[in-house]
Design a protein around this motif. Sequence first.
Motif, short mmCIF file in Angstrom:
data_model
loop_
_atom_site.label_atom_id
_atom_site.label_comp_id
_atom_site.label_asym_id
_atom_site.label_seq_id
_atom_site.Cartn_x
_atom_site.Cartn_y
_atom_site.Cartn_z
N LEU A 342 0.80 -1.15 0.14
CA LEU A 342 0.09 0.03 0.13
C LEU A 342 0.97 1.28 -0.07
O LEU A 342 0.46 2.18 0.52
N PHE A 354 -6.51 2.53 -6.13
CA PHE A 354 -7.25 2.95 -4.93
C PHE A 354 -7.90 4.17 -5.02
O PHE A 354 -7.50 5.34 -5.67
N SER A 356 -10.56 7.23 -3.11
CA SER A 356 -10.79 7.68 -2.33
C SER A 356 -11.65 9.17 -2.70
O SER A 356 -11.47 9.76 -3.74
N ASP A 378 -7.80 4.83 4.83
CA ASP A 378 -7.15 5.82 3.79
C ASP A 378 -5.92 6.40 4.65
O ASP A 378 -6.11 7.48 5.39
N TYR A 388 -11.09 2.82 -1.79
CA TYR A 388 -11.64 1.61 -2.25
C TYR A 388 -10.76 0.78 -3.12
O TYR A 388 -9.99 1.53 -3.99
N ARG A 389 -10.39 -0.51 -2.91
CA ARG A 389 -9.34 -1.11 -3.65
C ARG A 389 -10.32 -1.73 -4.90
O ARG A 389 -10.98 -2.53 -4.74
N THR A 390 -9.85 -1.46 -5.89
CA THR A 390 -10.76 -1.55 -7.01
C THR A 390 -10.31 -2.97 -7.61
O THR A 390 -11.08 -3.66 -8.40
#
Length: 508
Positions: A342, A354, A356, A378, A388-390
Amino acid sequence: MPELVLPMLFAEHVARTPTAPAVIFEGVTLTYAELDRRANRLARHLVALGAGPERSVAVALPRSLYLVEAVLAVLKAGAAYLPLGPENPPSRTIRMLSDARPTMVLTLGRAAARFPQGVPPLVLLDDPGTAADVSALPGGELTDIDRGGALTSLGAATVIFTSGSTGAPKAVVNSHGGLVNRILWMQSAFGLTGQDRVLHKTPIGFDVSLWELLWPLSAGATMVVAAPGGHKDPRYLVRLIREERVTTAHFVPSMLRVFLEEPTVREARGLRRVVCSGEALTPTLRTRFRSVLGVPLFNLYGPTEAAIDVTWWNCTEQQDPATVPIGRPIWNTRVHVLNQELQPVAVGESGELFLSGLGLARGYVGRAGLTAERFLPDPYGPAGGRMYRTGDLARWRPDGALEYLGRIDQQVKIRGFRIELGEIEAALGLCAGVRAGAVAVVEKAGERQLVACVVADGGSRLSPAALRAELALKLPDYMVPVSYTFVGQLPVNRNGKLDREGLAALIG
């Protein structure tokens, strides 16, 4: 000052231009004032039946005036709009109803047999008794007192089902605030006027249909509603665009390719702009579009979990013959490209995308564990924020635009090498004589192999040997497909996106 929610965007134009055309369907036109009165009466009827804030109402209607009125009525009642596409098989519909538990289903008499009897109750909009009850109600705007609760920007506005990796659909809850931000950004970016006409043709189960329905009515423009099934017929679409003077339309790239092949397509000369989203837009298709229609083309990207779209790109900007970026973030949206730890990756390196910001969904209905897995704290935003993890791969270009590289779950391993199918498909699309192409992995004699499905451009005569040779100039040998199947068109699913299951069966 009251919070800005979706019904307020429509109400502004009811007051400003009450006699302007709001919606056209098969020769019938409703003005803003007429549509408002009809939607308000239906909303009062829905409230009397139990609709209200933090409750959902399922809408299972074909494209029609019924559909437009129903969507507005559900939102005016304060409930969340839950679309159930008529094309869904009954088993999927029953699963969706079980997961989302709407207070009722709005449908037509001929479709009633598709639904279980009693729970949730059906409201048949074409039933004479229902029509009489609705027409007897006041047509004025509803208040929070009428709705039995406050309508707020954090409140649930839509419940949209999206495919799950396990094959089971999952319901995404989006807020009024996120969708208002999305609609107002689109109006700022594209500037519809009362002279514009926006085509509504996307199946309601696909979130793009939301902006087709809500944006024109929020901007004082006119919505032109395509006939049920019309989204599959390019000749019909050309005729509708010409006769109803449509200025704005959306196409999934797969359908845009088919539309451009229609012999009469140049008659769609009233178009002022075309928007693409839903799958990767290839450089070949972008070039084809420019040569055929020559109007502004915009490439948008976004998941249902982030209020439809989060990035955009004007395809006339900084043309790169090898790629079409997904662009830069819309209003109140932050985009991160991160590695497995991350941490941000360097410009030009691939990583997971990701998101937000204001557009993030509230989460999945009844799926707390999945919500926690996909919506993470976040570390790069305000305290308490989420991202959000796409599951999508992307990279930053030096100019600050994003390039989409495919799905993480399309990342495969061949002989120990990690391969992105999207990268091979992009290279295949640039090969001479190729109109479209897709790549899959099959197992033969215990060995995993890359295979390609190819649509030739016009009268081009393609050979596997020529394609292999050209791809070998662009890709390492382990990324060059070993076999090629030539077809008239690639298989697509109900929403017009590439059907990868159908692709595997076609190639296999």
